[in-house]
Design a protein around this motif. Structure first.
Motif, mmCIF file in Angstrom:
data_model
loop_
_atom_site.group_PDB
_atom_site.id
_atom_site.type_symbol
_atom_site.label_atom_id
_atom_site.label_comp_id
_atom_site.label_asym_id
_atom_site.label_seq_id
_atom_site.Cartn_x
_atom_site.Cartn_y
_atom_site.Cartn_z
ATOM 1 N N GLY A 25 0.803 -1.222 0.000
ATOM 2 C CA GLY A 25 0.000 0.000 0.000
ATOM 3 C C GLY A 25 0.834 1.269 0.000
ATOM 4 N N GLN A 26 2.144 1.145 -0.148
ATOM 5 C CA GLN A 26 3.027 2.306 -0.098
ATOM 6 C C GLN A 26 3.530 2.738 -1.469
ATOM 7 O OE1 GLN A 26 6.138 1.475 2.684
ATOM 8 N NE2 GLN A 26 4.745 1.262 4.404
ATOM 9 N N THR A 27 3.237 1.947 -2.482
ATOM 10 C CA THR A 27 3.695 2.276 -3.828
ATOM 11 C C THR A 27 2.719 3.268 -4.446
ATOM 12 O OG1 THR A 27 4.538 0.029 -4.022
ATOM 13 C CG2 THR A 27 4.363 1.297 -6.049
ATOM 14 N N PRO A 28 3.221 4.350 -5.012
ATOM 15 C CA PRO A 28 2.313 5.300 -5.667
ATOM 16 C C PRO A 28 1.449 4.585 -6.716
ATOM 17 C CG PRO A 28 4.549 6.167 -5.595
ATOM 18 C CD PRO A 28 4.613 4.749 -5.125
ATOM 19 N N ARG A 29 0.185 4.926 -6.754
ATOM 20 C CA ARG A 29 -0.780 4.247 -7.618
ATOM 21 C C ARG A 29 -0.338 4.254 -9.083
ATOM 22 N NH1 ARG A 29 -3.804 0.691 -6.491
ATOM 23 N NH2 ARG A 29 -5.498 1.548 -5.306
ATOM 24 N N LEU A 30 0.114 5.389 -9.589
ATOM 25 C CA LEU A 30 0.527 5.476 -10.991
ATOM 26 C C LEU A 30 1.745 4.597 -11.271
ATOM 27 C CD1 LEU A 30 -0.249 6.850 -13.654
ATOM 28 C CD2 LEU A 30 1.267 8.740 -13.020
ATOM 29 N N ALA A 31 2.678 4.555 -10.339
ATOM 30 C CA ALA A 31 3.858 3.697 -10.492
ATOM 31 C C ALA A 31 3.446 2.229 -10.474
ATOM 32 C CB ALA A 31 4.876 3.982 -9.395
ATOM 33 N N LEU A 32 2.488 1.891 -9.611
ATOM 34 C CA LEU A 32 1.996 0.519 -9.552
ATOM 35 C C LEU A 32 1.365 0.121 -10.883
ATOM 36 C CD1 LEU A 32 1.799 -1.876 -7.645
ATOM 37 C CD2 LEU A 32 -0.413 -0.996 -6.879
ATOM 38 N N TRP A 33 0.611 1.027 -11.483
ATOM 39 C CA TRP A 33 0.055 0.766 -12.820
ATOM 40 C C TRP A 33 1.180 0.523 -13.826
ATOM 41 C CZ3 TRP A 33 -4.689 -0.128 -14.767
ATOM 42 C CH2 TRP A 33 -5.767 0.086 -13.931
ATOM 43 N N GLY A 34 2.273 1.273 -13.698
ATOM 44 C CA GLY A 34 3.416 1.091 -14.586
ATOM 45 C C GLY A 34 4.037 -0.281 -14.448
ATOM 46 N N PHE A 35 4.167 -0.753 -13.208
ATOM 47 C CA PHE A 35 4.731 -2.080 -12.994
ATOM 48 C C PHE A 35 3.809 -3.166 -13.561
ATOM 49 C CE2 PHE A 35 7.199 0.016 -9.466
ATOM 50 C CZ PHE A 35 8.443 -0.202 -10.036
ATOM 51 N N TYR A 36 2.508 -2.962 -13.438
ATOM 52 C CA TYR A 36 1.569 -3.918 -14.032
ATOM 53 C C TYR A 36 1.584 -3.839 -15.557
ATOM 54 C CZ TYR A 36 -0.526 -5.699 -9.766
ATOM 55 O OH TYR A 36 -0.739 -6.353 -8.577
ATOM 56 N N MET A 37 1.829 -2.644 -16.095
ATOM 57 C CA MET A 37 1.896 -2.470 -17.551
ATOM 58 C C MET A 37 3.024 -3.306 -18.149
ATOM 59 S SD MET A 37 0.659 -1.125 -20.319
ATOM 60 C CE MET A 37 -0.525 -0.042 -19.585
ATOM 61 N N LEU A 38 4.038 -3.599 -17.366
ATOM 62 C CA LEU A 38 5.118 -4.451 -17.851
ATOM 63 C C LEU A 38 4.594 -5.840 -18.208
ATOM 64 C CD1 LEU A 38 8.134 -4.371 -18.452
ATOM 65 C CD2 LEU A 38 8.528 -5.263 -16.172
ATOM 66 N N LEU A 39 3.579 -6.303 -17.489
ATOM 67 C CA LEU A 39 2.954 -7.580 -17.835
ATOM 68 C C LEU A 39 2.262 -7.492 -19.194
ATOM 69 C CD1 LEU A 39 1.399 -8.757 -14.461
ATOM 70 C CD2 LEU A 39 3.446 -9.626 -15.596
ATOM 71 N N VAL A 40 1.658 -6.348 -19.481
ATOM 72 C CA VAL A 40 1.033 -6.152 -20.794
ATOM 73 C C VAL A 40 2.104 -6.235 -21.880
ATOM 74 C CG1 VAL A 40 -0.261 -4.541 -22.256
ATOM 75 C CG2 VAL A 40 -0.848 -4.779 -19.839
ATOM 76 N N PHE A 41 3.254 -5.629 -21.618
ATOM 77 C CA PHE A 41 4.369 -5.706 -22.560
ATOM 78 C C PHE A 41 4.744 -7.160 -22.837
ATOM 79 C CE2 PHE A 41 9.059 -6.296 -22.603
ATOM 80 C CZ PHE A 41 9.292 -5.890 -23.902
ATOM 81 N N VAL A 42 4.823 -7.963 -21.791
ATOM 82 C CA VAL A 42 5.176 -9.376 -21.957
ATOM 83 C C VAL A 42 4.104 -10.110 -22.758
ATOM 84 C CG1 VAL A 42 5.540 -11.557 -20.725
ATOM 85 C CG2 VAL A 42 6.618 -9.466 -19.899
ATOM 86 N N VAL A 43 2.842 -9.862 -22.423
ATOM 87 C CA VAL A 43 1.728 -10.522 -23.111
ATOM 88 C C VAL A 43 1.689 -10.141 -24.587
ATOM 89 C CG1 VAL A 43 -0.802 -10.607 -23.225
ATOM 90 C CG2 VAL A 43 0.350 -10.835 -21.038
ATOM 91 N N VAL A 44 2.061 -8.931 -24.924
ATOM 92 C CA VAL A 44 2.076 -8.489 -26.324
ATOM 93 C C VAL A 44 3.314 -9.018 -27.049
ATOM 94 C CG1 VAL A 44 2.326 -6.430 -27.785
ATOM 95 C CG2 VAL A 44 0.657 -6.444 -25.932
ATOM 96 N N THR A 45 4.438 -9.030 -26.373
ATOM 97 C CA THR A 45 5.701 -9.398 -27.004
ATOM 98 C C THR A 45 5.769 -10.883 -27.385
ATOM 99 O OG1 THR A 45 6.838 -7.644 -25.810
ATOM 100 C CG2 THR A 45 8.211 -9.384 -26.711
ATOM 101 N N ILE A 46 5.221 -11.743 -26.554
ATOM 102 C CA ILE A 46 5.308 -13.182 -26.835
ATOM 103 C C ILE A 46 4.611 -13.541 -28.147
ATOM 104 C CG2 ILE A 46 4.625 -15.468 -26.022
ATOM 105 C CD1 ILE A 46 5.265 -14.421 -23.165
ATOM 106 N N PRO A 47 3.339 -13.170 -28.354
ATOM 107 C CA PRO A 47 2.730 -13.515 -29.648
ATOM 108 C C PRO A 47 3.351 -12.751 -30.820
ATOM 109 C CG PRO A 47 1.111 -12.458 -28.217
ATOM 110 C CD PRO A 47 2.371 -12.621 -27.431
ATOM 111 N N ALA A 48 3.811 -11.532 -30.577
ATOM 112 C CA ALA A 48 4.465 -10.784 -31.652
ATOM 113 C C ALA A 48 5.737 -11.496 -32.095
ATOM 114 C CB ALA A 48 4.776 -9.365 -31.193
ATOM 115 N N GLY A 49 6.504 -11.985 -31.133
ATOM 116 C CA GLY A 49 7.720 -12.730 -31.456
ATOM 117 C C GLY A 49 7.422 -14.032 -32.166
ATOM 118 N N ALA A 50 6.373 -14.716 -31.713
ATOM 119 C CA ALA A 50 5.992 -15.976 -32.363
ATOM 120 C C ALA A 50 5.542 -15.726 -33.795
ATOM 121 C CB ALA A 50 4.885 -16.659 -31.572
ATOM 122 N N TYR A 51 4.775 -14.666 -34.004
ATOM 123 C CA TYR A 51 4.304 -14.333 -35.348
ATOM 124 C C TYR A 51 5.472 -14.035 -36.291
ATOM 125 C CZ TYR A 51 2.268 -11.700 -39.184
ATOM 126 O OH TYR A 51 1.931 -11.239 -40.437
#
Length: 102
Positions: A25-51
């Motif tokens: 509960g101490q991480t700034p909300r916007l920064a926490l969204w940024g750390f979660y956005m890294l998962l989106v990067f991974v989810v996008v990169t894997i199929p892009a690489g496979a394609y």
């Protein structure tokens, strides 16, 4: 161990990291969204690489339009983390300033 296996295994410590950040509960909300956005990067990169590998016969790094699209999410992640911590620092500075006397 292949680089793909290592990449997949690295997801588990990162999920633990996210869990602890969220629970603290101490991480700034916007920064926490940024750390979660890294998962989106991974989810996008894997199929892009496979394609690019299966359809185009190239590595993702060699197909600039697709690579750039995937990297956008990494850039967005970094921007959100920086802005989140910047905002938290500014809020702390304002909270510590003595009141202004006219």
């Amino acid at each position: 161990m292949t680089k793909e296996t290592l990449f997949a295994l690295s997801l588990f410590p990162y999920l633990g990291f996210l869990w602890f950040l969220t629970q603290s509960g101490q991480t700034p909300r916007l920064a926490l969204w940024g750390f979660y956005m890294l998962l989106v990067f991974v989810v996008v990169t894997i199929p892009a690489g496979a394609y690019t590998q299966l359809v185009l016969g190239e590595t993702l790094a060699n197909v600039d339009p697709i690579h750039g699209g995937a990297e956008f999410f990494l850039t967005l992640s970094n921007i959100l983390v920086v802005l989140g911590f910047r905002q938290a620092i500014q809020q702390r500075k304002v909270a510590k300033e003595p009141p202004q006397i006219p």
